[in-house]
Write an enzyme that holds these catalytic residues in place. Structure first.
Site, PDB file in Angstrom:
ATOM      1  N   PHE A   1      -1.475  10.107  24.244  1.00 43.73           N
ATOM      2  CA  PHE A   1      -2.487   9.063  24.435  1.00 43.73           C
ATOM      3  C   PHE A   1      -2.440   8.066  23.283  1.00 43.73           C
ATOM      4  O   PHE A   1      -2.316   8.472  22.123  1.00 43.73           O
ATOM      5  CB  PHE A   1      -3.894   9.658  24.471  1.00 43.73           C
ATOM      6  CG  PHE A   1      -4.251  10.287  25.772  1.00 43.73           C
ATOM      7  CD1 PHE A   1      -4.792   9.531  26.804  1.00 43.73           C
ATOM      8  CD2 PHE A   1      -4.042  11.644  25.978  1.00 43.73           C
ATOM      9  CE1 PHE A   1      -5.117  10.117  28.015  1.00 43.73           C
ATOM     10  CE2 PHE A   1      -4.364  12.232  27.190  1.00 43.73           C
ATOM     11  CZ  PHE A   1      -4.907  11.472  28.214  1.00 43.73           C
TER      12      PHE A   1
ATOM     13  N   HIS B   1     -10.089   8.244  24.862  1.00 40.99           N
ATOM     14  CA  HIS B   1      -8.834   8.415  25.599  1.00 40.99           C
ATOM     15  C   HIS B   1      -8.485   7.191  26.423  1.00 40.99           C
ATOM     16  O   HIS B   1      -7.832   7.309  27.449  1.00 40.99           O
ATOM     17  CB  HIS B   1      -8.913   9.633  26.528  1.00 40.99           C
ATOM     18  CG  HIS B   1      -8.904  10.943  25.814  1.00 40.99           C
ATOM     19  ND1 HIS B   1     -10.025  11.458  25.213  1.00 40.99           N
ATOM     20  CD2 HIS B   1      -7.917  11.834  25.591  1.00 40.99           C
ATOM     21  CE1 HIS B   1      -9.728  12.618  24.651  1.00 40.99           C
ATOM     22  NE2 HIS B   1      -8.445  12.868  24.858  1.00 40.99           N
TER      23      HIS B   1
ATOM     24  N   GLU C   1       3.597  16.506  21.679  1.00 41.99           N
ATOM     25  CA  GLU C   1       2.844  17.597  22.293  1.00 41.99           C
ATOM     26  C   GLU C   1       3.128  17.638  23.788  1.00 41.99           C
ATOM     27  O   GLU C   1       3.003  16.622  24.474  1.00 41.99           O
ATOM     28  CB  GLU C   1       1.346  17.389  22.042  1.00 41.99           C
ATOM     29  CG  GLU C   1       0.986  17.506  20.572  1.00 41.99           C
ATOM     30  CD  GLU C   1      -0.378  16.928  20.229  1.00 41.99           C
ATOM     31  OE1 GLU C   1      -0.551  16.441  19.098  1.00 41.99           O
ATOM     32  OE2 GLU C   1      -1.264  16.958  21.100  1.00 41.99           O
TER      33      GLU C   1
ATOM     34  N   SER D   1      -0.073  18.307  15.687  1.00 41.84           N
ATOM     35  CA  SER D   1       0.120  17.911  14.283  1.00 41.84           C
ATOM     36  C   SER D   1       0.631  16.483  14.229  1.00 41.84           C
ATOM     37  O   SER D   1       1.767  16.231  13.825  1.00 41.84           O
ATOM     38  CB  SER D   1       1.156  18.828  13.616  1.00 41.84           C
ATOM     39  OG  SER D   1       0.766  20.168  13.671  1.00 41.84           O
ATOM     40  N   GLU D   2      -0.198  15.548  14.618  1.00 41.26           N
ATOM     41  CA  GLU D   2       0.277  14.163  14.728  1.00 41.26           C
ATOM     42  C   GLU D   2       0.903  13.637  13.440  1.00 41.26           C
ATOM     43  O   GLU D   2       1.967  13.032  13.468  1.00 41.26           O
ATOM     44  CB  GLU D   2      -0.851  13.230  15.158  1.00 41.26           C
ATOM     45  CG  GLU D   2      -1.121  13.220  16.646  1.00 41.26           C
ATOM     46  CD  GLU D   2      -1.962  14.395  17.091  1.00 41.26           C
ATOM     47  OE1 GLU D   2      -2.111  14.604  18.287  1.00 41.26           O
ATOM     48  OE2 GLU D   2      -2.466  15.124  16.201  1.00 41.26           O
TER      49      GLU D   2
END
Ligand SMILES: Cc1ncc(C[n+]2csc(CCOP(=O)(O)OP(=O)(O)O)c2C)c(N)n1
Ligand SMILES: [Mg+2]
Lengths: 328, 326
Positions: free
Chosen positions: A81, A127, A29, A57-58
């Site tokens: 991350f 995060h 991304e 869309s990991e």
């Protein structure tokens, strides 16, 4: 020598390896811009095929990376991350880590899972993780967590050339720090640690963002007449056990620092390993300096309480030195 | 593009191999010869055979936990498959994978998968590699109706669509994901409708009609080879056996015997056999001979597996990394 930042070092490693090998490409991304500058200029140089922005869309793009790696490419998959790795956990844990093994070694998956990790400052619990330990517990994933621009560049280049899946954790808090990086090409072997400072009273094993803090603690303690040796394994898996054992043999005391929750942490693992293999060298119990075992809270008084830091390292070192074995 | 007689006979033969393989595997499971989980696709043979008849050796497929048919469809040797099911050293994965994890990269079988939906992005990546490497190879991704509810399915269709990748998503809609019917779990009547959401062609065909499957996949393969991107093909079919061998022990009743009987009347193999006979392509005697051949092939495969050595215990910790490091 020339000084550049950690992020610039990473960026150079990407660029040089993409120039060297047309099979290397990067996707994730916002890699077109590179959230922290790690991919700056790559899109312009290599185009959208090689610097491939993905939808959010990991699972999809991580799996696609694995499929591409098993089919002749050498992808670098950027998670942005560390915490986002959990979204793609199946692809990492059940696929990347296992497919080569489960196929009887038929095919290699030469790829790098690249991600920033750690707390940029009040980013709260979703995060800010260093999800190192979960992946240590997944056999056959190599894991790198460098602490200097020099190490970052040399290890990232080796990681891209390695034929195995490797997780490369980039320390988000160290992204802006500068360090010596030669102009000419060099590589650092995956699995080789580095003594960042030599000393004789106590060994501090510190990875990632903990290494500079341990060095700074060592500097302060020097003034009090305490000589601290700082060992940075740099690679988590495979671990350079020898460098730690040799140091503990010399000092007899060990403090391990990791910016992660305490239980089943990498620090725990190093502690267990040295207890087993270096018990006779130890003059004091091994100390761990880690996060408190909670998700990282948002509010800074709580954040500071939870995170490991220099003064916690100093306390742990002093405790290790104060200890006397009364039964001996 | 209409099939030649010889091709039809080959397809018939292959379906028989799959059927014989799985009937034998099921029997061996019940005898306790095969351990672990065993999912058979009896009744669904037309899908992999119809689809794979369009493929070249260098094309790729990905498969699922119910993958024996796909794997044989793409050319795997039942010998090494049975050896894998037996956990033998001679198996496709040296006994490390088992029934749900058979792969042979040299045949373009880039893996079955134990995680529902996990092969879909991997097939997408394989197609991405084909495109980036500039080959004209395509990847066929086999998956179930249940998998079409996974995020991986949706993410992969989108990726494949925006990148125009040479991948053909072949959904075997066997009406059930484990013990839950697709009519409950899938939001649309036809999985192929989901193609609309990603701007790619989607069709539904009778998955028990090997010619219909062949033709639909043929068109999609052409599209993919010509750089026109992915397609979704839904093949309606039915698994005759349970979700997994041995599930009867749970005592689940999740479908009626009548329903199963109805579908068995539409056996894909008998259907093609009838056609071959009525068109005079094969005689009764030839049919018998081919059936016998398939049986023998499987018997020999089982024999090979039985006679093969087990791996050494230490093999579990050998060959861990590329490059020979331990
Ligand atoms: C991620 C994941 N969730 C659940 C399971 C358990 N499981 C195995 S097969 C299956 C059903 C799959 O249904 P479908 O995709 O329709 O394939 P079929 O079994 O009908 O061939 C389930 C839920 C699994 N293996 N992986
Ligand atoms: Mg199903």
């Amino acid at each position: 020598m020339r000084k550049i930042t950690y992020i610039q070092a990473v960026n150079e490693a990407f660029r040089e390896e993409m120039r060297r090998d047309p099979k290397v490409f990067i996707m994730g991304e916002e890699v077109k811009v590179g959230v922290l500058g790690q991919t700056e200029g790559l899109f312009e140089e290599f185009g959208e095929e090689k610097v491939r922005n993905t939808p959010i869309s990991e699972q999809g793009f991580v799996g696609a990376g694995i499929g591409a790696a098993g089919s002749g490419m050498r992808p670098i998959v950027d998670f942005m991350f560390g915490n986002f790795m959990y979204v793609a956990m199946d692809q990492l844990a059940n696929q990347a880590a296992k497919l080569r093994y489960m196929s009887g070694g038929q095919v290699n998956f030469p790829m790098v899972f690249y991600t920033t990790t750690g707390d940029m400052g009040s980013t709260a619990a979703q995060h800010s993780d260093h999800p190192v330990a979960p992946f240590v517990n997944m056999p056959l994933l190599k894991i790198v967590l460098p602490s200097t621009p020099y190490d970052a560049k040399g290890l990232l280049k080796s990681a891209i050339r390695d034929d195995n899946p490797i997780i490369f954790f980039e320390e988000v808090t160290l992204g802006g720090i500068k360090g010596d990086v030669p102009e000419e090409e060099y590589l650092i072997s995956i699995g080789k640690g580095d003594i960042k400072r030599s000393g004789k009273d106590v060994t501090v094993v510190a990875v990632g963002c903990m290494a500079p803090q341990a060095l700074s603690a060592a500097e302060k303690l020097q003034k009090e007449g305490i000589s601290v040796e700082v060992a940075d394994p740099r690679t988590i898996v495979p671990l350079d056990k020898e460098i730690i054992l040799n140091s503990v043999k010399k000092t007899g005391r060990l403090v391990i620092c990791e910016d992660a929750p305490r239980l089943c942490s990498f620090a725990s693992e190093v502690s267990a390993t040295i207890s087993e293999d270096g018990f006779s060298y130890l003059k004091a119990p091994i100390k761990r300096v880690t996060r408190e075992h909670v998700p990282l809270p948002f509010s800074s008084p709580m954040t500071e309480f939870v995170l490991p830091n220099e003064s916690k390292i100093i306390d742990a070192i002093k405790e290790a030195l104060r200890y006397e074995n009364k039964t001996r | 593009m209409s099939l030649m007689n010889e091709e039809l006979v080959l397809m018939y033969r292959k379906m028989l191999t799959i059927r014989a393989f799985e009937e034998e595997a099921s029997e061996l499971f019940w005898k306790g010869e095969i351990l672990g989980l065993l999912h058979v696709s009896i009744g669904e043979e037309a899908v992999p055979v119809g689809a794979c008849t369009n493929l070249l050796p260098e094309d790729h497929i990905t498969s699922t936990h119910r993958g024996h048919g796909d794997i044989i469809g793409k050319g795997a040797d039942p010998k090494y498959m049975f050896a894998e099911l037996y956990g033998k050293k001679t198996g496709y994965c040296k006994g490390r994978g088992g029934s749900m994890h058979i792969a042979d990269y040299s045949l373009g079988i880039i893996g079955a998968n134990g995680i529902v939906g996990a092969g879909i992005p991997i097939s997408t990546g394989s197609a991405l590699a084909q495109k980036m490497l500039g080959t004209r190879n395509v990847t066929v991704c086999f998956f179930g109706d249940g998998a079409s509810n996974q995020g991986t399915f949706h993410e992969s269709l989108n990726l494949a669509a925006i990148w125009k990748l040479p991948v053909i998503f072949v959904c075997k809609n066997n009406q059930y994901g484990m013990w839950t019917s697709a009519s409950y779990a899938v939001s649309v009547r036809d999985v192929s409708e989901r193609a609309k959401g990603y701007g790619i062609p989607g069709v539904t065909v009778d998955g028990n009609d090997v010619t219909a499957v062949y033709e639909a996949v043929h068109e999609a393969v052409e599209r993919a080879r010509n750089g026109d991107g992915p397609s979704l093909i839904e093949c309606k079919t039915y698994r005759w056996h349970g979700h997994m061998e041995g599930e009867e022990a749970y005592g689940w009743v999740y479908r009626s015997p009548e329903e199963a009987e109805e579908w068995k009347k539409r056996c894909p193999i008998l259907r093609l056999e009838k056609e071959l006979l009525s068109r005079g392509i094969l005689t009764e005697a030839q049919v018998k001979e081919i059936r016998e051949e398939a049986k023998n092939e499987i018997e020999e495969a089982v024999k090979f597996a039985e006679e093969s050595p087990l791996p050494e215990p230490e093999d579990a910790v050998a060959d861990l990394f590329a490059g020979g490091e331990e």
